[in-house]
Design a protein around this motif. Structure first.
Motif, PDB file in Angstrom:
ATOM      1  N   PRO A 195     -10.181 -27.176 -11.838  1.00  0.00           N
ATOM      2  CA  PRO A 195     -11.509 -26.600 -11.585  1.00  0.00           C
ATOM      3  C   PRO A 195     -11.663 -26.241 -10.113  1.00  0.00           C
ATOM      4  CG  PRO A 195     -11.664 -28.979 -11.665  1.00  0.00           C
ATOM      5  CD  PRO A 195     -10.230 -28.641 -11.978  1.00  0.00           C
ATOM      6  N   ASP A 196     -12.746 -25.564  -9.781  1.00  0.00           N
ATOM      7  CA  ASP A 196     -12.986 -25.153  -8.400  1.00  0.00           C
ATOM      8  C   ASP A 196     -13.480 -26.304  -7.519  1.00  0.00           C
ATOM      9  OD1 ASP A 196     -12.249 -22.527  -8.939  1.00  0.00           O
ATOM     10  OD2 ASP A 196     -14.286 -21.942  -9.506  1.00  0.00           O
ATOM     11  N   VAL A 197     -14.152 -27.290  -8.145  1.00  0.00           N
ATOM     12  CA  VAL A 197     -14.761 -28.382  -7.383  1.00  0.00           C
ATOM     13  C   VAL A 197     -14.184 -29.709  -7.842  1.00  0.00           C
ATOM     14  CG1 VAL A 197     -16.932 -29.524  -6.788  1.00  0.00           C
ATOM     15  CG2 VAL A 197     -16.891 -27.041  -7.105  1.00  0.00           C
ATOM     16  N   LEU A 198     -13.885 -30.593  -6.873  1.00  0.00           N
ATOM     17  CA  LEU A 198     -13.378 -31.936  -7.185  1.00  0.00           C
ATOM     18  C   LEU A 198     -12.223 -31.853  -8.194  1.00  0.00           C
ATOM     19  CD1 LEU A 198     -16.794 -33.815  -7.420  1.00  0.00           C
ATOM     20  CD2 LEU A 198     -15.140 -33.986  -5.558  1.00  0.00           C
ATOM     21  N   ARG A 199     -11.223 -31.064  -7.830  1.00  0.00           N
ATOM     22  CA  ARG A 199     -10.152 -30.739  -8.774  1.00  0.00           C
ATOM     23  C   ARG A 199      -9.320 -31.952  -9.176  1.00  0.00           C
ATOM     24  NH1 ARG A 199      -5.921 -27.258  -4.987  1.00  0.00           N
ATOM     25  NH2 ARG A 199      -5.420 -28.912  -3.497  1.00  0.00           N
ATOM     26  N   HIS A 200      -9.247 -32.970  -8.330  1.00  0.00           N
ATOM     27  CA  HIS A 200      -8.386 -34.110  -8.621  1.00  0.00           C
ATOM     28  C   HIS A 200      -8.828 -34.869  -9.868  1.00  0.00           C
ATOM     29  CE1 HIS A 200     -11.587 -35.308  -5.880  1.00  0.00           C
ATOM     30  NE2 HIS A 200     -11.492 -36.549  -6.320  1.00  0.00           N
ATOM     31  N   PHE A 201     -10.106 -34.765 -10.237  1.00  0.00           N
ATOM     32  CA  PHE A 201     -10.591 -35.489 -11.405  1.00  0.00           C
ATOM     33  C   PHE A 201     -10.007 -34.953 -12.717  1.00  0.00           C
ATOM     34  CE2 PHE A 201     -14.367 -36.604  -8.666  1.00  0.00           C
ATOM     35  CZ  PHE A 201     -14.155 -37.974  -8.696  1.00  0.00           C
ATOM     36  N   SER A 202      -9.774 -33.673 -12.801  1.00  0.00           N
ATOM     37  CA  SER A 202      -9.380 -33.107 -14.090  1.00  0.00           C
ATOM     38  C   SER A 202      -8.233 -32.102 -14.027  1.00  0.00           C
ATOM     39  CB  SER A 202     -10.592 -32.445 -14.761  1.00  0.00           C
ATOM     40  OG  SER A 202     -11.183 -31.481 -13.892  1.00  0.00           O
ATOM     41  N   ALA A 203      -7.611 -31.930 -12.869  1.00  0.00           N
ATOM     42  CA  ALA A 203      -6.492 -30.992 -12.758  1.00  0.00           C
ATOM     43  C   ALA A 203      -5.325 -31.445 -13.634  1.00  0.00           C
ATOM     44  CB  ALA A 203      -6.037 -30.896 -11.304  1.00  0.00           C
ATOM     45  N   ARG A 204      -4.527 -30.484 -14.040  1.00  0.00           N
ATOM     46  CA  ARG A 204      -3.296 -30.779 -14.765  1.00  0.00           C
ATOM     47  C   ARG A 204      -2.140 -30.262 -13.917  1.00  0.00           C
ATOM     48  NH1 ARG A 204      -4.898 -32.521 -19.786  1.00  0.00           N
ATOM     49  NH2 ARG A 204      -2.776 -32.532 -20.622  1.00  0.00           N
ATOM     50  N   LEU A 205      -1.089 -31.090 -13.813  1.00  0.00           N
ATOM     51  CA  LEU A 205       0.031 -30.778 -12.935  1.00  0.00           C
ATOM     52  C   LEU A 205       1.339 -30.861 -13.708  1.00  0.00           C
ATOM     53  CD1 LEU A 205      -2.217 -32.620 -11.169  1.00  0.00           C
ATOM     54  CD2 LEU A 205      -0.646 -31.999  -9.336  1.00  0.00           C
ATOM     55  N   LYS A 206       2.427 -30.427 -13.033  1.00  0.00           N
ATOM     56  CA  LYS A 206       3.776 -30.569 -13.563  1.00  0.00           C
ATOM     57  C   LYS A 206       4.729 -30.921 -12.433  1.00  0.00           C
ATOM     58  CE  LYS A 206       3.935 -27.470 -17.609  1.00  0.00           C
ATOM     59  NZ  LYS A 206       4.587 -26.263 -18.166  1.00  0.00           N
ATOM     60  N   PRO A 207       5.740 -31.731 -12.733  1.00  0.00           N
ATOM     61  CA  PRO A 207       6.793 -31.926 -11.728  1.00  0.00           C
ATOM     62  C   PRO A 207       7.486 -30.598 -11.434  1.00  0.00           C
ATOM     63  CG  PRO A 207       6.992 -33.513 -13.533  1.00  0.00           C
ATOM     64  CD  PRO A 207       6.010 -32.482 -13.981  1.00  0.00           C
ATOM     65  N   ILE A 208       7.742 -30.310 -10.179  1.00  0.00           N
ATOM     66  CA  ILE A 208       8.319 -29.030  -9.817  1.00  0.00           C
ATOM     67  C   ILE A 208       9.734 -28.861 -10.369  1.00  0.00           C
ATOM     68  CG2 ILE A 208       9.213 -27.693  -7.835  1.00  0.00           C
ATOM     69  CD1 ILE A 208       6.730 -28.606  -6.297  1.00  0.00           C
ATOM     70  N   LYS A 209      10.498 -29.921 -10.317  1.00  0.00           N
ATOM     71  CA  LYS A 209      11.889 -29.839 -10.793  1.00  0.00           C
ATOM     72  C   LYS A 209      11.949 -29.564 -12.278  1.00  0.00           C
ATOM     73  CE  LYS A 209      16.255 -32.400 -10.763  1.00  0.00           C
ATOM     74  NZ  LYS A 209      16.906 -33.689 -10.379  1.00  0.00           N
ATOM     75  N   GLY A 210      11.006 -30.149 -13.030  1.00  0.00           N
ATOM     76  CA  GLY A 210      11.076 -30.009 -14.471  1.00  0.00           C
ATOM     77  C   GLY A 210      10.279 -28.837 -15.018  1.00  0.00           C
ATOM     78  N   SER A 211       9.704 -28.027 -14.131  1.00  0.00           N
ATOM     79  CA  SER A 211       8.849 -26.925 -14.604  1.00  0.00           C
ATOM     80  C   SER A 211       9.603 -25.617 -14.670  1.00  0.00           C
ATOM     81  CB  SER A 211       7.626 -26.791 -13.698  1.00  0.00           C
ATOM     82  OG  SER A 211       8.039 -26.469 -12.392  1.00  0.00           O
TER      83      SER A 211
END
Length: 468
Positions: free
Chosen positions: A452-468
């Motif tokens: 999201p645009d605000v307080l992204r750490h609460f709901s962001a989704r990420l991926k490991p760079i090596k495995g992406s």
């Protein structure tokens, strides 16, 4: 032997100043299970289910254990919509400890921030602080103002040695007032203890200094008081003039220099929910109450049930108990000592509510734009089911204009719920951290795939760079 002839027993051991009468089971998971759970959660510990966490140090906000006196007060609560006796009990406690005239109860601290900054801030304003935390910064920026951090230089250096690394840089504060103009600074804030900077305390001398500068320029001075009791204990133990003072006396002096405070009662209110805005200005209190009625509820409950107000009224005093504070601060430093002995870089000295791991040093092979603190935090969950929180570039890197820059520090915060975990839990925690540190070269960076645009750490989704 005569009983009276016995010498007093002396010990350096600090034990928990309470007994446990109710227990909550912990569900243990395997590393294979945790790997799949973390993947399903978008590699974001916030999105894990609590039942899948072995030791949960995501936050100390509302996660602690309440006392028998708090539970007793909850049973006696008054749930009247208007004029609840539980409100007046909370009001009495807040006025006794802070000295502020008006109490505006809210369901939690960020609601107090929303009411406060919506009322006082506008586009183009600058609001200085030692360091704004995430929700504070978000509310300031949502109002169109700039949240400016002015912590002392040593407060941004994890390994530096300073008793009060949460102090505001008074020279930079004066420079900011000259640059911006007092008419565009609606308030000066100070956070005690300084959460984003390692839970570091602010000295009484610094609080007084900020107050003098603010009032010289007719600018209101407010305290973000979430961990006021822990800050009072640090003043007692590190500022010579206060060694013989009671924590409540120190807290009362801290607040005496301010015009008001915001408070998340989920921290040093020792409760599971609740917060408040307290202040002296009749005019500002009236404006804030109008918004409170619109967003929270009637002014004598403001988003809190009567039993919540009872719990907070009692909890504010329990947080100032010297035996509790001695145990609380020592339990944090106990883990810090074990990690330091193992050569693991942490924010020194340990703070009041958490140990902060210095991921910038631990994972020096991962650049800030690949989120080293996020990576190490995830490693703790994979190895031992430990959930902490990143305080780094994911949390603070995104700027109001949408650009991104590295945060000042890359930290993993391990926040201890109050009166919750025992020494054996902490010993296990140390073993997991040491194991992750020994395998640090295997860890990789992450990239954000959705946020999201605000307080992204609460709901962001990420991926490991090596495995992406």
């Amino acid at each position: 032997m005569e009983i009276s002839s016995l010498s007093p027993f002396k010990t350096d051991t600090i034990i928990e100043p309470f007994r446990i009468r109710s227990v909550e089971p912990i569900r243990f998971t395997t590393m294979e299970e945790r790997e799949q759970l973390l993947k399903e959660a978008g590699y974001n510990p916030f999105l894990l289910k609590a039942k899948d966490v072995v030791i949960d140090l995501l936050t100390d906000s509302g996660t602690g254990a309440m006392s028998s006196k708090q539970w007793a007060g909850m049973l006696e609560s008054d749930e009247s919509y208007a004029g609840s006796s539980s409100f007046y009990k909370l009001e009495s406690a807040v006025q006794d400890i802070t000295g502020f005239k008006h109490l505006i109860p809210t369901h939690q601290g960020r609601a107090a921030e929303n009411i406060f900054f919506t009322t006082i801030a506008k586009k183009g304003d600058v609001i200085p602080s030692n360091t704004h935390f995430d929700t504070t910064r978000a509310h300031v920026e949502h109002a169109g103002a700039e949240a400016r951090d002015l912590v002392i230089d040593k407060g941004k250096q994890p390994q530096s040695d300073h008793a009060f690394k949460g102090n505001m840089n008074l020279e930079k504060l004066q420079d900011t007032i000259r640059e911006v103009g007092s008419e565009d600074i609606p308030v000066i804030m100070i956070t005690v203890t300084n959460n984003s900077g390692g839970g570091q305390p602010v000295s009484m001398a610094n609080i007084k200094g900020v107050s003098e500068i603010a009032h010289k320029h007719n600018i209101p001075f407010f305290i973000d008081a979430c961990r006021f009791a822990e800050n009072a204990w640090f003043i007692k133990t590190r500022e010579d003039a206060f060694a013989d003072k009671k924590p409540i006396e120190i807290a009362q002096e801290m607040f005496s220099y301010a015009d008001g405070c915001t408070m998340s009662a989920k921290k040093d209110g020792m409760a599971n929910i609740g917060g408040f805005l307290a202040l002296n200005s009749d005019e500002l209190a009236s404006e804030c109450r109008n918004l409170e009625i619109l967003t929270e509820g009637f002014p004598t409950y403001g988003g809190m049930a009567g039993y919540d107000m009872e719990a907070v009224a009692q909890g504010l005093y329990e947080a100032l108990d010297p035996d509790y504070l001695r145990y609380r601060i020592r339990s944090i430093s106990y883990l810090g000592d074990k990690l330091t002995e193992a050569g693991i870089p942490i924010v020194q000295p340990t703070g009041g509510h958490a140990v902060y791991l210095d991921a910038k040093q631990i994972l020096s092979h991962i650049p800030p734009t690949e989120y080293p603190a996020w990576s190490f935090n995830n490693a703790l969950y994979l190895l031992g089911g430990i959930r902490g929180v990143e305080i780094g570039t994911v949390m603070f890197g995104k700027q109001p204009d949408g650009s991104e820059k590295p945060a000042a520090m890359e930290l993993v915060r391990l926040a201890f719920p109050r009166r919750m975990y025992t020494q054996s839990h902490v010993d296990y925690l140390a073993e997991v951290i040491i194991s992750a540190y020994e395998q640090r070269k295997k860890l990789e960076g992450y990239k954000i795939v959705d946020s999201p645009d605000v307080l992204r750490h609460f709901s962001a989704r990420l991926k490991p760079i090596k495995g992406s």
